[in-house]
Design a protein around this motif. Structure first.
Motif, PDB file in Angstrom:
ATOM      1  N   TRP A  74       2.245   5.588 -16.775  1.00  0.00           N
ATOM      2  CA  TRP A  74       1.353   6.733 -16.893  1.00  0.00           C
ATOM      3  C   TRP A  74       0.868   6.843 -18.329  1.00  0.00           C
ATOM      4  N   ALA A  76       5.352   3.574  -3.941  1.00  0.00           N
ATOM      5  CA  ALA A  76       5.137   4.833  -4.649  1.00  0.00           C
ATOM      6  C   ALA A  76       5.095   4.589  -6.150  1.00  0.00           C
ATOM      7  N   LEU A  77       4.177   5.262  -6.802  1.00  0.00           N
ATOM      8  CA  LEU A  77       4.111   5.206  -8.264  1.00  0.00           C
ATOM      9  C   LEU A  77       5.207   6.096  -8.827  1.00  0.00           C
ATOM     10  N   VAL A 121      -1.251  15.797  -8.507  1.00  0.00           N
ATOM     11  CA  VAL A 121      -1.271  14.336  -8.494  1.00  0.00           C
ATOM     12  C   VAL A 121      -2.256  13.892  -7.429  1.00  0.00           C
ATOM     13  N   ASN A 122      -3.143  12.949  -7.808  1.00  0.00           N
ATOM     14  CA  ASN A 122      -4.121  12.406  -6.878  1.00  0.00           C
ATOM     15  C   ASN A 122      -4.142  10.898  -7.048  1.00  0.00           C
ATOM     16  N   GLN A 123      -3.314  10.190  -6.303  1.00  0.00           N
ATOM     17  CA  GLN A 123      -3.160   8.741  -6.355  1.00  0.00           C
ATOM     18  C   GLN A 123      -2.808   8.274  -7.765  1.00  0.00           C
ATOM     19  N   THR A 124      -3.766   7.798  -8.556  1.00  0.00           N
ATOM     20  CA  THR A 124      -3.465   7.241  -9.875  1.00  0.00           C
ATOM     21  C   THR A 124      -3.867   8.162 -11.018  1.00  0.00           C
ATOM     22  N   THR A 125      -4.139   9.423 -10.733  1.00  0.00           N
ATOM     23  CA  THR A 125      -4.429  10.402 -11.779  1.00  0.00           C
ATOM     24  C   THR A 125      -3.580  11.647 -11.545  1.00  0.00           C
ATOM     25  N   SER A 183       0.817  -1.208   0.000  1.00  0.00           N
ATOM     26  CA  SER A 183       0.000   0.000   0.000  1.00  0.00           C
ATOM     27  C   SER A 183       0.853   1.261   0.000  1.00  0.00           C
ATOM     28  N   THR A 184       2.114   1.135   0.394  1.00  0.00           N
ATOM     29  CA  THR A 184       2.956   2.329   0.438  1.00  0.00           C
ATOM     30  C   THR A 184       3.905   2.423  -0.749  1.00  0.00           C
TER      31      THR A 184
END
Length: 158
Positions: A150, A42-43, A108-112, A39-40
């Protein structure tokens, strides 16, 4: 009174010991620990999507540009249609190369993510490729993290 203070102190110490033991057990439990690590993770920075897009544009690689498009776009447009729609795209013609960029705004908001950037477009004269000019062009990019990278879509602002 002294007896009550002693009981309260013992109760607080007991709670602290219990919390400490529970925390240690949780961090040592492999299944819980792997869930925490996942869960931690990083993308990658969304700028990697912008860099991949610029690389594909500079290489005139329409297939890569298509795969860099978000799933939502690819569900609506086939590769053949995408190729046809970009036949007249000046950025895919010889003599147009992005040579750098400056981020003007990034959210940046999590996956967007959204990135507004000024890209430096180098344009070569058609007769003489040694004669070039650089033009600043501003784009707004919309990015979605899909399939391990991305995916990117853009709107020219200038």
């Amino acid at each position: 009174m002294l007896k009550q203070a002693y009981y309260i102190l013992c109760l607080l110490i007991g709670i602290l010991v219990f919390v400490s033991i529970a925390g240690c057990a949780t961090s040592l439990h492999p299944q819980l620990n792997s869930t925490i690590e996942k869960s931690t993770d990083a993308l990658p920075d969304p700028e990697t999507g912008l860099q991949e897009w610029m690389t594909a544009i500079n290489a005139k690689n329409i297939n890569r540009l298509y795969t860099l498009s978000p799933d939502q776009i690819r569900e609506q447009v086939t590769l053949e249609q995408f190729t046809k729609d970009n036949t007249e795209n000046y950025l895919l013609q010889p003599g147009y190369v992005f040579i750098g960029y400056t981020i003007l705004n990034k959210t940046v908001n999590q996956t967007t993510a959204t990135i507004t950037a000024q890209l430096n477009l180098q344009v070569s004269a058609s007769q003489n490729l040694n004669q070039t000019k650089v033009f600043p062009v501003i784009y707004k990019f919309f990015l979605v993290f899909e399939e391990g990278e991305w995916k990117i879509w853009n709107i020219p602002l200038s």
